[in-house]
Design an enzyme around this catalytic site. Structure first.
Site, PDB file in Angstrom:
ATOM      1  CG  ASP A   4      -0.307  -0.190   2.527  1.00  0.00           C
ATOM      2  OD1 ASP A   4       0.716  -0.893   2.588  1.00  0.00           O
ATOM      3  OD2 ASP A   4      -0.822   0.341   3.531  1.00  0.00           O
ATOM      4  CD  GLU A  20       3.505  -1.066   7.369  1.00  0.00           C
ATOM      5  OE1 GLU A  20       3.972  -0.915   8.517  1.00  0.00           O
ATOM      6  OE2 GLU A  20       3.423  -0.124   6.546  1.00  0.00           O
TER       7      GLU A  20
END
Length: 414
Positions: free
Chosen positions: A86, A144
């Protein structure tokens, strides 16, 4: 289990055919197209397709947008390799030719580098499967940044649907002279907790403050008083950071609002210290609200939470030795525990050893121009993770593949 020298030699052999332009092409494509947490559909699709083409059995949508590739290659240990996918809600200001094309979203933490490393390491190990035996599991993890991705994958059966690992490896791009690798046995990254505070008040007109209970003033006292927690309630030998990152209240200058909201972030490296500081935060919030005569009890709610990342010391020593064989003794160092946090350890089943390390990526010219003397001083002066200027040097693409390939080979049977 191969020796460090043997695994290093095999890693060099398996990655010798990689072309720099291919690595750069994937990395720059991912950098141009960042995706926020749990929205990594394009990134996950690219990783999944590459794994399928390399011969992995791929499962999509694990924990929403996670990808798991499994390559069974005879009897032997099971090794997991993990990379997160991400990006962040940051507007890029690097001026790079391959800068983000998505408004307000940037790979400011380097997860595009992580996916590139993971994809090419997986392909190299698949192409060189005659050199090892066992099972390789490649994990593309979502989200994350918010601390939710690893939990989501575990909740979706990561530990039960796929082969249990004998070792788990991960790495992170970081500021520092490009080409260096930082290994720390034991504690390497801190625990982190987000706290959301609601300070209640009694709103009213700015001309009549006596008819109100002003939550802005109360919240300001809380912010000021919190500064004494680390300086007066925690021993100087303990590493603690307590930050007020959000202060939200009111809509108009002449209206006293009915509540104020604070967003706090706590970083600790000891479980007892963490509990002590959390208790102090609650005590201060409640005390200041009581002193101000707030109409109701304040709220202190926990948000995202990351555990400390604690490497298996023996495994870290083995992988550090391997990386010295790969890059030379002077290229591997121990920077010590960082105050940054990761959810990597949440992926790892209980009792399984893991190792996590950093690959430094600051371009040499940027590093040389940074003020200060010594590693610690310069690291604070160059663009780091979460900066809109964060731009890893492309020279670390191939070394980052080799660090992963070498670690996997060191544990997979020959």
């Amino acid at each position: 289990m191969p020796t460090a020298a043997t695994a290093a030699s095999l890693a060099l052999d398996l990655t010798s055919g990689l072309k720099t332009r291919d690595l750069e092409e994937l990395y720059q494509d991912l950098h141009r197209h960042p995706e926020l947490s749990f929205q990594e559909h394009r990134t996950a699709g690219i990783l999944a397709e590459r794994l399928r083409s390399a011969g992995y059995a791929v499962t999509d949508g694990v924990g929403s947008t996670g990808v798991v590739g499994v390559l069974e290659n005879g009897e032997g240990p099971v090794v997991w390799l993990r990379g997160d996918m991400d990006a962040l809600p940051v507007t890029e200001t690097t001026g790079l030719a391959y800068a983000s094309t998505v408004d307000g979203v940037m790979h400011a933490c380097g997860h595009d580098m992580h996916v590139t490393w993971l994809a090419f390491a997986a392909e190299a190990l698949a192409a060189g499967r005659d050199a090892w035996s066992g099972t390789l599991v490649v994990i593309g993890q979502p989200a994350e940044e918010g601390g939710d991705g690893a939990r989501a994958m575990v909740s979706d059966g990561l530990h039960t649907r796929f082969p249990r690992p004998d070792a788990v490896f991960g790495q992170h791009v970081a500021p520092g002279p490009a080409g260096l690798v930082s290994h720390t046995p034991g504690l390497i990254m801190s625990a982190a907790d987000d706290l959301h505070v609601v300070v209640p008040g009694v709103g009213g007109h700015g001309s009549r403050p006596e008819a109100t209970v002003d939550p802005v003033v109360t919240a300001a006292y809380i912010v000021t008083r919190l500064q004494s927690v680390v300086s007066r309630e925690v021993a100087a030998s303990e590493a603690v950071v307590l930050t007020t990152g959000q202060f939200n209240a009111g809509q108009r200058p002449n209206i006293i609002p009915s509540e104020a909201r604070l967003g706090l972030n706590l970083r600790t490296q000891d479980a007892q210290v963490r509990e002590r500081v959390l208790s102090a935060v609650r005590r201060i919030v409640e005390g200041e609200c009581l002193a101000a005569g707030c109409p109701t009890e304040p709220e202190v709610n926990t948000g995202a939470s990351f555990p400390a990342t604690v490497n298996d010391a023996a495994l870290d020593a083995e992988i550090a030795a391997l990386h010295r064989e790969l890059f030379g003794a002077q290229s591997v160092f121990d920077f010590g525990p960082a105050m940054g946090s990761e959810d990597f350890s949440l992926l790892v089943p209980t009792g399984v050893p893991y190792d996590f390390w950093f690959v430094a990526s600051t371009p040499q010219a940027v590093w040389d121009a940074a003020p200060g003397e010594g590693l610690g001083a310069k690291i604070t002066a160059v663009p780091g993770n979460h900066s809109s200027l964060f731009a890893p040097d492309l020279s670390v693409l191939l070394p980052g593949v080799r660090t992963l390939v070498g670690a996997a080979l060191h544990r997979l049977g020959g």
